[in-house]
Design an enzyme around this catalytic site. Structure first.
Site, PDB file in Angstrom:
ATOM      1  N   SER A 101       0.876  -1.244  -0.104  1.00 26.93           N
ATOM      2  CA  SER A 101      -0.073   0.057   0.048  1.00 26.93           C
ATOM      3  C   SER A 101       0.998   1.301   0.105  1.00 26.93           C
ATOM      4  O   SER A 101       0.328   2.355  -0.541  1.00 26.93           O
ATOM      5  CB  SER A 101      -1.069  -0.174   1.113  1.00 26.93           C
ATOM      6  OG  SER A 101      -0.273  -0.049   2.376  1.00 26.93           O
ATOM      7  N   ASP A 278      -3.298   6.479  10.325  1.00 30.91           N
ATOM      8  CA  ASP A 278      -2.826   5.018  10.829  1.00 30.91           C
ATOM      9  C   ASP A 278      -1.412   4.830  11.355  1.00 30.91           C
ATOM     10  O   ASP A 278      -1.174   3.805  11.792  1.00 30.91           O
ATOM     11  CB  ASP A 278      -3.306   3.973   9.877  1.00 30.91           C
ATOM     12  CG  ASP A 278      -2.534   4.200   8.697  1.00 30.91           C
ATOM     13  OD1 ASP A 278      -1.378   5.112   8.630  1.00 30.91           O
ATOM     14  OD2 ASP A 278      -2.859   3.448   7.636  1.00 30.91           O
ATOM     15  N   HIS A 281       1.066   4.586   6.937  1.00 28.21           N
ATOM     16  CA  HIS A 281       1.293   5.356   5.556  1.00 28.21           C
ATOM     17  C   HIS A 281       2.215   6.535   5.369  1.00 28.21           C
ATOM     18  O   HIS A 281       2.197   7.345   6.474  1.00 28.21           O
ATOM     19  CB  HIS A 281       0.001   5.325   4.885  1.00 28.21           C
ATOM     20  CG  HIS A 281      -0.881   3.857   4.705  1.00 28.21           C
ATOM     21  ND1 HIS A 281      -1.551   3.304   5.562  1.00 28.21           N
ATOM     22  CD2 HIS A 281      -0.699   3.038   3.571  1.00 28.21           C
ATOM     23  CE1 HIS A 281      -1.977   2.336   4.886  1.00 28.21           C
ATOM     24  NE2 HIS A 281      -1.332   2.153   3.783  1.00 28.21           N
TER      25      HIS A 281
END
Length: 631
Positions: A101, A278, A281
């Site tokens: 990601s 979070d 990232h």
């Protein structure tokens, strides 16, 4: 008998701090710089791509400075122009992002900078594709969050394809998913090492035909305090272990290890509300800088940005540059030969020359004048070689200009304090006499030099003050030339005799000779720089500007009727003639300013066109500089 006065501290300082000692110190400093950078290149190589991807620092708020090279800031138009330019010359723009990601974030940031329309985020854990036929670029994101057999077969399928069907740029990286799914176990780290070892030979094969560049992006640190319970095992200690394995395996491989992205993520300073929620990232400012690094690596060698030296090959030497270098080399060798010849003269019984330049009444020998000119040209050649080495090669490290108040005012304070020890009196008392204007122009040159070195043009108050200084400099220069012609009133051709370099003109007056001398002094260094640096005359815009307005003053004063201080005393009507000249001059200047068509037709005439255009054959820069100080 009066006691002899002891020299003061100021006299002691000025006695040793002179131009000759300054030259010796400068020579030792330059030699030291050459040796230092030479050792660095021998030890660490001079690959600016490696510098860009490996190290850097933050000189200011969210401003990234790569190690040893300059990074251009690509806008959307710059990035699209780069892709279009590369495709225009027959190359491909196929960029692949392979990983988890975090790599997907980088993909989105990259394609959003290229695309004219916003690219929406699609469902996670899927492959993504972007294509723009207008600039002939395609970008793919392949979801492979772990280094395993799945990632191996992706590289193998690329290797089995024809070279034209492979990506020419691959950005990949992985670790956090392996840590998460295996609860940070040691076995997972070993499997990562084994699988990466298995994939490594494919990197070499893909790179073998020089068709694909592979960049392994090290993992950025996480904010452990913001991680959720399902990601609590992803610690910075675990990430460092995976990064170490990747560095050990790939450091000597064909893949480029991208470690500066990690430094960017560590150094970003921003309000808490903009940090990724979070803790895993990458933040938006870090992504923007990462994309800029990628574009500088991909585009700089194809574009011609002056502030983008990372990953850019030095310019190939032109025929003119080779001829110029050969000329200076001949001068250097000749200077050495003449020096040896001069040293051998006393040994052959030839008496040394007396102070007035004659030996026993004999005329001056021709070789001495030749020796003086040749040595001067040899010194100039050495200086030009050093300038070329600094500005047109990667031998010396470079940095982008970043303005701070300290960087701007500190050098000025140094020189001002030094100037307190070098003060002289003047016997002139008139307003704006030569000594006074020379002093003012010297300080203005210093401030303008610091202004350009520190990139202070981005600060509006300083920019406005510098514009005033430039205008003042032009005024003082024009005023000095006007005062000379006003007092002397000499405009005819004169035949002067100047050994080794001056034209000979014969008449009763010598102003034309003075005009040539002024133009020579103003332009000699700039013309040599144009030959050495492969730059147009207008690149050094200030000297063309000063030369142009000097010629305007000369022509204004030289055309009939001639007006001087002496002629106005003989007849007051000459004041009217001078005013009429100024009115006509102002009218012509206004006409040039108001009509761009007329301006272009005059300054684009051949053969003078090459004096006013840049490398792209544009006259806009000259029009801008000319119009700023036209009155």
């Amino acid at each position: 008998m009066a006691e002899q006065q002891r020299p003061t501290t100021t006299h002691e300082i000025t006695y040793y701090l002179n131009i000759e000692n300054a030259k010796i110190i400068a020579l030792f400093m330059v030699t030291g710089f050459l040796m230092y950078h030479g050792v660095i290149h021998l030890k660490y190589s001079n690959d600016t791509c490696k510098w860009l991807l490996s190290d850097g620092r933050f000189p200011g708020y969210n401003t990234w400075q790569p190690y040893g090279c300059m990074m251009h800031k690509y806008t959307k138009s710059d990035a699209r122009m780069c892709m279009h330019y590369i495709s225009y010359w027959g190359k491909r723009n196929h960029i692949a992002f392979l990983g988890d990601s975090r790599i997907r974030q980088l993909y989105y940031e990259f394609v959003n900078l290229l695309s004219n329309e916003p690219v929406k985020n699609y469902k996670a854990h899927t492959n993504l594709h972007f294509k723009d036929d207008e600039i002939k670029v395609s970008a793919d994101f392949l979801w492979h969050p772990m280094v395993n057999t799945s990632m191996f077969y992706v590289y193998k399928s690329w290797l089995m394809n024809e070279p034209l069907n492979r990506p020419n740029q691959i950005i990949t990286g992985s670790a956090t998913w392996s840590i998460k799914l295996n609860n940070a176990s040691e076995d997972a780290l070993k499997n990562f090492q084994v699988n990466l070892t298995m994939i490594q030979p494919l990197f070499k094969n893909l790179k073998a035909d020089k068709n694909t560049d592979i960049i392994w992006m090290l993992q950025d640190p996480v904010d452990e305090n913001r991680l959720g319970l399902n990601r609590s095992m992803i610690t910075n200690r675990q990430i460092d272990q995976y990064n170490k394995v990747a560095i050990d395996l790939l450091d000597e491989s064909q893949a480029k290890v991208w470690s500066s992205s990690r430094l960017v993520a560590q150094g970003i300073r921003q309000p808490a509300k903009n940090i990724a929620d979070d803790g895993l990232h990458i933040s938006k400012p870090a992504l923007q800088l990462d994309v800029q690094i990628l574009l500088n690596m991909y585009c700089n060698d194809h574009m011609n940005y002056n502030d983008g030296t990372c990953c850019r090959s030095p310019e190939a030497a032109t025929t003119v540059q080779i001829i110029t270098a050969a000329f200076f080399l001949v001068c250097f060798v000749s200077a050495i030969a003449l020096f040896v010849y001069k040293r051998r003269l006393p040994r052959n019984g030839i008496k040394p020359r007396t102070e007035n330049g004659n030996k026993n009444g004999a005329p001056k020998e021709p070789y001495e004048a030749l020796y003086e000119v040749t040595v001067s040209l040899a010194k100039l050649g050495m200086i030009m070689g050093y300038v070329y080495l600094c500005d047109r090669t990667n031998f010396f490290m470079k940095e982008n200009k970043y303005y701070t108040h300290v960087n701007f005012f500190l050098p000025f304070a140094y020189v001002m304090i030094l100037g307190f020890f070098f003060t002289e009196s003047t016997e002139q008392t008139v307003v704006l006499h030569r000594d006074q204007t020379d002093e003012w122009k010297g300080w203005m040159q210093l401030v303008i030099l610091i202004y350009h070195l520190t990139g202070a043009s981005k600060v509006l108050p300083i920019y406005m003050q510098i514009r005033v200084l430039v205008s003042s400099y032009l005024f003082l220069t024009g005023f000095g030339h006007f005062s000379f012609f006003w007092k002397k009133g000499e405009y005819s051709l004169y035949r002067c005799s100047m050994l080794g370099g001056c034209l000979n003109w014969q008449s009763r007056q010598n102003t034309f000779r003075i005009m040539l001398e002024v133009l020579f002094r103003l332009n000699f260094l700039v013309i040599v720089l144009c030959f050495v640096m492969n730059r147009p005359y207008q690149f050094y815009y200030f000297v063309p500007l000063v030369s142009y307005w000097f010629l305007v003053v000369y022509v204004t004063m030289a055309i009939w009727p001639h007006v001087t201080a002496a002629s106005t005393e003989a007849g007051k009507v000459h004041y009217f003639y001078m005013v009429a000249k100024f009115v006509i001059l102002i009218t012509l200047i206004a006409l040039f300013y108001m009509s761009e068509v007329f301006f272009d037709k005059v300054f684009l005439l051949r053969p003078i066109k090459s004096l006013f255009v840049l490398q792209d054959d544009s006259i806009s820069e000259w029009r801008f500089r000319w119009s700023l100080d036209r009155y």
